[in-house]
Structures are given as C-alpha cells and as structure tokens.
Scaffold this motif. Structure first.
Motif, PDB file in Angstrom:
ATOM      1  N   UNK A  72       0.820  -1.208   0.000  1.00 28.54           N
ATOM      2  CA  UNK A  72       0.000   0.000   0.000  1.00 28.54           C
ATOM      3  C   UNK A  72       0.856   1.261   0.000  1.00 28.54           C
ATOM      4  N   UNK A  73       1.853   1.304   0.867  1.00 29.21           N
ATOM      5  CA  UNK A  73       2.651   2.523   1.026  1.00 29.21           C
ATOM      6  C   UNK A  73       3.651   2.730  -0.111  1.00 29.21           C
ATOM      7  N   UNK A  74       3.965   1.652  -0.838  1.00 29.71           N
ATOM      8  CA  UNK A  74       4.979   1.752  -1.894  1.00 29.71           C
ATOM      9  C   UNK A  74       4.410   1.340  -3.253  1.00 29.71           C
ATOM     10  N   UNK A  75       3.158   1.673  -3.494  1.00 31.98           N
ATOM     11  CA  UNK A  75       2.522   1.255  -4.748  1.00 31.98           C
ATOM     12  C   UNK A  75       3.299   1.746  -5.963  1.00 31.98           C
ATOM     13  N   UNK A  76       3.699   2.999  -5.963  1.00 34.33           N
ATOM     14  CA  UNK A  76       4.403   3.541  -7.122  1.00 34.33           C
ATOM     15  C   UNK A  76       5.715   2.806  -7.376  1.00 34.33           C
ATOM     16  N   UNK A  77       6.401   2.413  -6.313  1.00 33.54           N
ATOM     17  CA  UNK A  77       7.672   1.701  -6.463  1.00 33.54           C
ATOM     18  C   UNK A  77       7.458   0.258  -6.892  1.00 33.54           C
TER      19      UNK A  77
END
Length: 260
Positions: free
Chosen positions: A228-233
C-alpha cells in the motif's frame, strides 16, 4: 569466486597439468588486483552514472564467518563488493549509492531506502511472500489465513509482467496510460480487500506497559502495508521497462559459484 586453498590448486593441476604453491597463487592474485584496478574503477564510474541501478545482497562465508556480498548492476556491467555488514555501513563503503541520483531497484531493505535517489521495488520478493501467504490459505481455508487477495495479487503481478514483456517485444518502453490505469485499479481493489481482511491491531489500553517497536502484525498485514505505502515503487516497471529486476540474478550466479 573460488576458495584459494586446495580447490584452486586442483583447478590449476587440472587445467595446466602442474602443481602450484599457495604462495604463488597469492602473488598471482595480487598482480591481477593491480592490473584490473583501472577496469574496476571504470565499471564503478559507469555504474554510478546509470539511469537505473539494480542492487542486491546475500550472505556468504569468509573464513567461516558470515560476510555479505553486495552487487550493483546494469544491463551490461556488474560491480561486486564484499563486506562484513549488510546495511548502510557496507553500502557507504561500496561508494556507489551515496552519490547516486538515478533509480535504485532493490528489495526494500531499509538501508537502501535511506539514499537520496528514486526507488523501485523488486517484485520477485513480493511474489515469494504472496506465495507463502497463499500456501497458508490453501492449508487453512478459514480464519486469519483466509487471504484470497494474496493469490489474486500474485496473478496481477504476473499478468503485468507478461504485458510488459509483450510490449517490450514490440519495441515499447512503457505501458499505455489506459493499461497502467487498469492495473492500478486492480491493485488498489486488492489492497482494500486485503486490509479489510487484516485490520490493524487495536491500540493498547492507556495503562498498559509500553513495548518497544511497532505492534506485532501478521505476515499478511506487513506485506499489505508495504504494497500500500509503496505502490508507485512496486508498479514502477510498467512506467519504465528498465526497472525490471536483474541484480538478483547476478547474486544467484555468485551463490552458485561460491557455494554460499
């Protein structure tokens, strides 16, 4: 990487048909170090200038003690670095990431995230964790291990990889905006489903004794928080196909050759 003692001497006997002392091997090694120093410096310089850098590390044995083999690689170059530490101290000593300003592709180790560059995450690690949670689901169909979102997230990431491979075969460098939006929507839907099945633990009562660190969570909740917190990565490789994991393959080759 071959042990310097009896193994390397047997290789010399097998290849050259003559015996050689350990001292001669040491002197030959030092000569190779000196002659290859300019090559090593050039590899380090070019890797530090790469737009996308693949980073990984693995444990290895040095004189019976645990050391760490670090790797930084591009499509054509690989830089290995051995250190007693796994984290930031070793990465600083490696002297690539401290000055790097491109995109570092790694497995989410906290030390990797401390450097001031762009970041992308390795989905091979995520797929292994999702497979572990899915295996628990198949064994325990009910209760807290009922995690259908995990199997579907694994399917999504593999579908995305297949779509990227197909687009690369056509000479493209990124998925279309429409395709990316579709995968992002599926991704967010699965995150919502996963969080619903894995709510955050209740806060302790005000009079409870304070404990160190974060409250203990299940493997599923920990992975969900990361996704969730690193979706873009996590999804970075569909925006830039160069952000596909290669560093781990370089590590695996070394682990095979060293037996570590």
């Amino acid at each position: 990487m071959v042990p310097l003692h009896s193994t390397s001497r047997r290789i010399v006997v097998g290849c050259l048909g003559c015996k050689i002392s350990e001292g001669t091997l040491y002197r030959s090694r030092e000569q190779c170090f000196a002659e290859l120093a300019p090559v090593e410096a050039l590899i380090e310089q070019q890797i530090g200038q790469a737009e996308v850098l693949h980073c990984d590390e693995t444990g290895m044995r040095v004189q019976g003690k645990l050391w760490w083999l670090h790797v930084a690689s591009t499509d054509g170059l690989t830089f290995y670095f051995v250190h007693t530490k796994r984290g930031k101290a070793a990465m600083d000593a490696m002297a690539i990431l401290p000055e790097y300003d491109g995109t570092s592709l790694h497995d989410g180790l906290k030390s990797d995230e401390q450097y001031d560059c762009d970041h992308a995450l390795c989905n091979a690690h995520h797929l292994r964790e999702l497979a572990f949670i899915t295996a628990l689901l198949r064994r325990y169909r009910k209760g807290r291990y009922a995690q259908p979102w995990a199997e579907e997230m694994g399917i999504l990431l593999r579908d995305l990889k297949q779509q990227v491979d197909a687009a690369k075969a056509l000479g493209e460098t990124a998925l279309s905006g429409e395709l990316r939006q579709g995968f992002e929507d599926r991704y967010q839907t699965l995150i919502v489903a996963g969080l619903a099945a894995n709510p955050s633990p209740d806060p302790p009562p005000p009079d409870a004794a304070k404990s160190r660190g974060r409250p203990k969570q299940s493997p599923a909740k920990n992975l969900l928080d990361c996704l969730q917190h690193h979706q873009a990565q996590v999804l970075a490789f569909m925006v830039d196909f160069r952000r596909l994991r290669r560093g781990q393959k370089r590590i695996q080759k070394k682990k095979t050759s060293t037996g570590s």
